[in-house]
Design a protein around this motif. Structure first.
Motif, PDB file in Angstrom:
ATOM      1  N   VAL A   1       0.839  -1.199   0.000  1.00 53.36           N
ATOM      2  CA  VAL A   1       0.000   0.000   0.000  1.00 53.36           C
ATOM      3  C   VAL A   1       0.872   1.247   0.000  1.00 53.36           C
ATOM      4  O   VAL A   1       0.595   2.211  -0.717  1.00 53.36           O
ATOM      5  N   TYR A   2       1.962   1.239   0.772  1.00 56.69           N
ATOM      6  CA  TYR A   2       2.863   2.387   0.796  1.00 56.69           C
ATOM      7  C   TYR A   2       3.425   2.651  -0.605  1.00 56.69           C
ATOM      8  O   TYR A   2       3.423   3.786  -1.085  1.00 56.69           O
ATOM      9  N   VAL A   3       3.925   1.609  -1.259  1.00 56.57           N
ATOM     10  CA  VAL A   3       4.529   1.763  -2.589  1.00 56.57           C
ATOM     11  C   VAL A   3       3.516   2.346  -3.563  1.00 56.57           C
ATOM     12  O   VAL A   3       3.836   3.252  -4.341  1.00 56.57           O
TER      13      VAL A   3
ATOM     14  N   ALA B   1       4.149   6.428  -4.561  1.00 56.07           N
ATOM     15  CA  ALA B   1       5.069   6.202  -5.691  1.00 56.07           C
ATOM     16  C   ALA B   1       5.779   7.490  -6.101  1.00 56.07           C
ATOM     17  O   ALA B   1       6.997   7.492  -6.342  1.00 56.07           O
ATOM     18  N   GLU B   2       5.050   8.601  -6.176  1.00 56.89           N
ATOM     19  CA  GLU B   2       5.669   9.869  -6.579  1.00 56.89           C
ATOM     20  C   GLU B   2       6.689  10.338  -5.554  1.00 56.89           C
ATOM     21  O   GLU B   2       7.768  10.812  -5.914  1.00 56.89           O
ATOM     22  N   ALA B   3       6.349  10.236  -4.274  1.00 59.94           N
ATOM     23  CA  ALA B   3       7.279  10.673  -3.223  1.00 59.94           C
ATOM     24  C   ALA B   3       8.526   9.799  -3.216  1.00 59.94           C
ATOM     25  O   ALA B   3       9.642  10.304  -3.074  1.00 59.94           O
ATOM     26  N   ILE B   4       8.355   8.494  -3.384  1.00 62.27           N
ATOM     27  CA  ILE B   4       9.500   7.585  -3.429  1.00 62.27           C
ATOM     28  C   ILE B   4      10.405   7.946  -4.603  1.00 62.27           C
ATOM     29  O   ILE B   4      11.631   7.957  -4.480  1.00 62.27           O
ATOM     30  N   ALA B   5       9.799   8.275  -5.731  1.00 61.51           N
ATOM     31  CA  ALA B   5      10.552   8.580  -6.956  1.00 61.51           C
ATOM     32  C   ALA B   5      11.390   9.851  -6.838  1.00 61.51           C
ATOM     33  O   ALA B   5      12.332  10.036  -7.621  1.00 61.51           O
ATOM     34  N   THR B   6      11.097  10.724  -5.870  1.00 64.48           N
ATOM     35  CA  THR B   6      11.880  11.952  -5.721  1.00 64.48           C
ATOM     36  C   THR B   6      13.309  11.673  -5.282  1.00 64.48           C
ATOM     37  O   THR B   6      14.185  12.523  -5.444  1.00 64.48           O
TER      38      THR B   6
END
Length: 182
Positions: free
Chosen positions: A22-24, A28-33
């Motif tokens: 669920v986190y991923v 997704a956008e925040a992780i990609a930063t």
């Protein structure tokens, strides 16, 4: 069909992969930063630490058997680090007095993007907090996230100060509070 499932710290360990999924999907956008604070590893390290908090409480929302959102938190104990770094708007020396029954710390509400805007975040909020017996709840919100801040205000939360938690790379957050029960 929607269904809520509740988990304590042991259940949280058992469904860790679901929480991570669920986190991923939700971030997704925040992780990609590439921001280290938003990374999957850092988030799951924090989740693992949260599982050690006495009274940990997790609500997962399923839609037709698929997990689409989650919310969790725990009661702040007498020797909590939960208020470390807090700067109150109004000086109140009793504000941070905790005994394990006064304040519930709402740590996360997450809904995957394809299901946002349908009231699921509010449903998770109400499911988790509706069962709590503490006098009040607190949460942290990114000051630049005006949409979330406006939503929380509509849900009865008010700002009481700012705080930079001790987690590596943590930004400064607005601290919100609301009276329980809902």
């Amino acid at each position: 069909m929607t269904e809520f499932r509740r988990f304590d710290h042991l259940g949280g360990h058992e469904i860790r992969d679901t929480v991570q999924d669920v986190y991923v999907r939700a971030y997704a956008e925040a992780i990609a930063t590439g921001d280290s604070f938003e990374s999957l590893e850092a988030s799951m390290d924090r989740f693992d630490a949260y599982l050690r908090a006495p009274g940990f409480d997790l609500a997962v929302l399923y839609l037709d058997g698929e997990p689409i959102g989650q919310a969790w938190g725990w009661p702040l104990g007498e020797n909590t680090a939960g208020w470390d770094g807090l700067q109150l708007d109004d000086d109140d020396p009793e504000f941070t007095r905790e005994d394990g029954t006064r304040t519930f710390g709402l740590s996360e509400i997450r809904v995957v993007p394809e299901h946002t805007g349908r009231g699921y975040a509010r449903a998770l909020h109400d499911e988790l907090l509706g069962a709590r017996r503490e006098q009040r709840a607190t949460l942290l919100v990114d000051p630049s996230n005006e949409r979330a801040f406006a939503r929380y205000r509509r849900w009865g939360w008010c700002r009481v100060g700012v705080q930079r938690p001790s987690w590596d790379g943590a930004p400064e957050f607005n601290v919100l509070i609301r009276t329980l029960p809902l």
